[in-house]
Design an enzyme around this catalytic site. Structure first.
Site, short mmCIF file in Angstrom:
data_model
loop_
_atom_site.label_atom_id
_atom_site.label_comp_id
_atom_site.label_asym_id
_atom_site.label_seq_id
_atom_site.Cartn_x
_atom_site.Cartn_y
_atom_site.Cartn_z
N THR A 96 0.81 -1.22 0.00
CA THR A 96 0.00 0.00 0.00
C THR A 96 0.84 1.27 0.00
O THR A 96 0.33 2.34 -0.31
CB THR A 96 -0.87 0.05 1.27
N GLY A 142 2.54 1.14 5.31
CA GLY A 142 3.37 0.61 6.38
C GLY A 142 4.81 1.11 6.30
O GLY A 142 5.39 1.55 7.30
N ARG A 162 7.43 30.74 2.75
CA ARG A 162 6.55 30.44 3.89
C ARG A 162 6.55 28.95 4.22
O ARG A 162 6.32 28.57 5.37
CB ARG A 162 5.13 30.93 3.60
N HIS A 163 6.85 28.13 3.23
CA HIS A 163 6.86 26.69 3.47
C HIS A 163 8.05 26.26 4.33
O HIS A 163 7.98 25.28 5.06
CB HIS A 163 6.87 25.92 2.14
C1 RB5 Z 1 2.62 -7.05 3.20
O1 RB5 Z 1 1.74 -8.11 3.05
C2 RB5 Z 1 1.85 -5.75 3.27
O2 RB5 Z 1 1.22 -5.66 4.51
C3 RB5 Z 1 2.79 -4.59 3.04
O3 RB5 Z 1 3.36 -4.69 1.79
C4 RB5 Z 1 2.19 -3.21 3.12
O4 RB5 Z 1 1.06 -3.10 2.32
C5 RB5 Z 1 1.98 -2.68 4.48
O5 RB5 Z 1 1.57 -1.54 4.69
#
Ligand code: RB5
Length: 142
Positions: A67, A70, A132-133
């Protein structure tokens, strides 16, 4: 892009990491793994890129997981890092111009390869606007 750029992923981002390195083969990548689709833990790879930024070994980082969430949470635990999870080129442009983001996070399961390539190109070739940033970015380190 002449600066060194750290790049890392977990297994969920491995294919996109590989594709980015191939697409931008003239860039000076420092690949901190992972090196296959064998299951690994994304925090370790976010931390590795963060450490490379903190120690001044690279100016920018690109991190990829399934995603992008993480691995960006992990990288952002280091105060030297401003990691931005981007899903389009507007986010990539604005996070460089306004946040001086030094790490780009991408989600292989979220965006396609072509979109990711455009995002990488914009992120790595857009300057921080300062002004400003700069005051606001300064406050992120307090
Ligand atoms: C791994 O399965 C998955 O959790 C990782 O790649 C990611 O998406 C975590 O945020």
């Amino acid at each position: 892009m002449t600066q060194k750029i750290a790049i890392a992923s977990d297994h969920g981002g491995y294919s996109l990491k590989k594709a980015i390195k191939e697409k931008f083969s003239s860039y000076d990548w420092v690949d901190l793994g992972t090196d296959s689709t064998e299951s690994v833990d994304y925090p370790e790879f976010g931390y590795s890129v963060a450490e490379a930024i903190e120690k001044g070994k690279v100016e920018f980082g690109v991190i990829v997981c399934g995603t992008g969430i993480g691995i960006s949470i992990a990288a952002n635990r280091n105060p030297a890092v401003r990691a931005a999870l981007c899903t389009d080129t507007t986010m990539a442009r604005l996070t460089r111009q306004h946040n001086d983001a030094n790490v780009l996070a991408l989600g292989e399961r979220i965006i396609g390869e072509e979109a990711a390539f455009d995002i990488v190109e914009v992120f790595l070739n857009t300057e921080f606007e300062g002004g400003r940033h700069a005051r606001r970015v300064e406050k992120l380190s307090q």
